[in-house]
Design a protein around this motif. Structure first.
Motif, short mmCIF file in Angstrom:
data_model
loop_
_atom_site.label_atom_id
_atom_site.label_comp_id
_atom_site.label_asym_id
_atom_site.label_seq_id
_atom_site.Cartn_x
_atom_site.Cartn_y
_atom_site.Cartn_z
N ASP A 139 -35.64 9.86 -2.56
CA ASP A 139 -34.81 11.06 -2.66
C ASP A 139 -35.71 12.29 -2.66
N ASN A 140 -35.46 13.18 -1.71
CA ASN A 140 -36.22 14.43 -1.55
C ASN A 140 -37.68 14.21 -1.20
N TYR A 141 -38.01 13.01 -0.73
CA TYR A 141 -39.36 12.76 -0.22
C TYR A 141 -39.35 12.98 1.29
N LYS A 142 -40.02 14.04 1.72
CA LYS A 142 -40.07 14.42 3.13
C LYS A 142 -38.64 14.52 3.70
N LYS A 143 -38.31 13.73 4.72
CA LYS A 143 -36.99 13.86 5.35
C LYS A 143 -35.89 13.08 4.62
N PHE A 144 -36.25 12.35 3.57
CA PHE A 144 -35.30 11.41 2.98
C PHE A 144 -34.57 12.01 1.78
N VAL A 145 -33.24 11.93 1.84
CA VAL A 145 -32.39 12.36 0.74
C VAL A 145 -31.42 11.22 0.44
N ASP A 146 -31.46 10.72 -0.80
CA ASP A 146 -30.55 9.65 -1.22
C ASP A 146 -30.57 8.50 -0.20
N PHE A 147 -31.75 8.02 0.11
CA PHE A 147 -31.96 7.03 1.17
C PHE A 147 -32.41 5.71 0.56
N GLU A 148 -31.89 4.60 1.09
CA GLU A 148 -32.24 3.30 0.52
C GLU A 148 -32.44 2.26 1.62
N LEU A 149 -33.47 1.43 1.44
CA LEU A 149 -33.69 0.24 2.25
C LEU A 149 -33.43 -0.97 1.38
N ASN A 150 -32.65 -1.91 1.90
CA ASN A 150 -32.30 -3.11 1.14
C ASN A 150 -32.64 -4.37 1.94
#
Length: 359
Positions: free
Chosen positions: A8-19
Motif C-alpha cells: 500500500d502506497n509503495y511506488k505504484k501500488f495502492v491496496d494491492f495484494e498477490l495471493n
C-alpha cells in the motif's frame, strides 16, 4: 513459504495484494506495471538491517547517481505519487499464517529520535553530528504477528546517508533475500563471495551440471586472481582455462542465478528479467533446473518477464514435469489501479494452447 504479499502506497501500488504464491512465481505485464517493484519491496523488507538498504533501491535499477538532500528526496521515489505524507505498508503472510508487516513514513524532524538511538547504529561510521539543523528521516516500524520488533531511521547529514535502528534483532529476520537484477553477471563482488563459499564447502557440483546445458564441454569453474581482482575461470577441456566473460552474457547471468539459489536456504531469490542472454531453446531446461535447486534449498523464487519464449518454456516444463508448484501472475493497470490475475500451471497451459496474450 510466503503465500501473500500486500503493498500500500509503495511506488505504484495502492491496496494491492498477490495471493496463492508458490515455489516459483512468475510475474508478467506490460511496461511500467510494477513488476520489478514487487521484487524490490520484498527485498526492501527482508534487507532492513543493511546500511545500504535504501541505496539498493537505486543500484537494482543500475542508477549510477542520485540526489542527496535533507528533505527526503533520497526516499521520495518509493512513495506513491512521490507523496511523503502517505504511509507505506509492506506485508507478507506465510503458509503457517505468520504475518510480517513493515510501515514507512517520512518525518520532517527526527532529531530527538535519532540522537536517542545513535549508540545502536548499524554502521556507526556513517553516523554524524545531529546537534544543529532539523533532520528529516525515513522512519520504519516492523511487526511480526502484531508484536512490534524494532524501528529504523534513514537520514541525511552532511551529504551522507546514515541508518540508525532500535530494538532490531537478527533473530527477527525471518527471510533472507537475494536480488538478481536484469543485467547481473557472476563478476560482481557479492557473487564472487558466494561462489567462493560454495567451492570451499564442496557445493559446486549442481552448478557445474546446470551450466552444462549452455556449455556442455564445461568441466569446472575456479576463482583466480587477475589484475588483483577475483575472476571466474572455466575449464572446457582446452589447453588452458579462460575467463567466464569470454563465454558470453547468458552463461554469466545464469551462473549468477545459480549462485544465488544455492547460497541461501529457506530464503527468497528475486530474479529480474530471467531471459536476458539465454537462448530460447534452453528455457524448459532452465526452468527445470531452477525448480530443482529451489526445492533442494527450500527457497522461493520470484521472476519477472514479458518474454513470450520464456513463458512457452515455462509451459513446456510444467506439462512435461506435471509440476504444480508454479504460479504465473499478470499485472494489469486499470482505471482503479493495478490488479493481479493468477494462473496456476493448468491455466497457464490452457492459455498458451489457445494462444491467448497473457504477457
Amino acid at each position: 513459504m510466503i503465500e501473500s504479499i500486500y503493498l500500500d502506497n509503495y511506488k505504484k501500488f495502492v491496496d494491492f495484494e498477490l495471493n496463492n504464491l508458490k515455489t516459483i512465481n512468475v510475474i508478467s505485464g506490460s511496461n511500467n506495471t510494477g513488476k520489478t517493484s514487487i521484487l524490490e519491496a520484498l527485498f526492501f523488507l527482508c534487507d532492513r538491517l543493511s546500511p545500504d538498504n535504501m541505496l539498493r533501491q537505486y543500484t537494482i535499477r543500475n542508477v549510477k547517481s542520485y540526489t542527496i538532500n535533507s528533505q527526503g528526496q533520497m526516499w521520495q521515489m518509493i512513495f506513491n505519487d512521490y507523496d511523503l505524507t502517505k504511509k507505506i505498508t509492506i506485508k507478507i503472510t506465510d503458509s503457517n499464517g505468520n504475518e510480517e508487516v513493515a510501515t514507512y513514513n517520512h518525518l520532517d524532524k527526527a532529531n530527538n529520535e535519532i540522537i536517542s538511538i545513535q549508540n545502536q547504529s548499524v554502521n556507526s561510521s556513517n553516523i554524524v553530528s545531529t546537534s544543529s539543523a532539523d533532520i528529516s528521516s525515513l522512519h520504519s516500524e516492523f511487526e511480526i504477528n502484531k508484536k512490534k520488533c524494532g524501528d529504523t531511521y534513514f537520514y541525511i547529514r552532511d551529504n551522507k546517508l546514515a541508518l540508525s535502528h532500535k530494538d532490531l534483532k537478527l533473530s527477527d529476520l525471518t527471510k533472507v533475500a537475494i536480488f538478481v537484477n536484469s543485467t547481473s553477471n557472476a563478476t560482481n563482488k557479492e557473487d564472487m563471495d558466494r561462489l567462493g563459499k560454495l567451492i570451499v564447502n564442496r557445493r559446486i557440483e549442481d552448478i557445474i551440471a546446470s551450466l552444462q546445458i549452455i556449455e556442455p564441454k564445461l568441466k569446472s569453474i575456479n576463482i583466480i586472481p587477475e589484475a588483483n581482482m577475483p575472476t571466474v575461470y572455466c575449464d572446457t577441456g582446452l589447453s588452458r582455462q579462460y575467463p567466464l566473460y569470454h563465454m558470453g552474457e547468458g552463461i554469466s547471468k545464469f551462473l549468477s542465478i545459480l549462485i544465488s539459489i544455492c547460497s541461501v536456504q529457506n530464503g527468497l531469490v528475486c530474479i529480474d528479467e530471467l531471459e536476458n542472454g539465454i537462448h530460447y531453446s534452453l528455457f524448459p531446461k532452465v526452468w527445470g533446473i531452477i525448480d530443482k535447486l529451489a526445492k533442494d534449498n527450500n527457497n522461493q523464487i520470484f521472476v519477472t518477464t514479458h518474454n513470450h519464449d520464456l513463458l512457452k518454456g515455462l509451459n513446456t516444463f510444467c506439462q512435461e514435469s506435471k509440476d504444480s508448484s508454479v504460479e504465473f501472475i499478470r499485472i494489469d493497470e486499470t482505471k482503479s489501479g493495478l490488479v493481479a490475475k493468477n494462473y496456476d500451471s493448468e491455466m497457464l497451459s490452457a492459455a498458451m494452447d489457445r494462444q491467448w496474450e497473457i504477457r
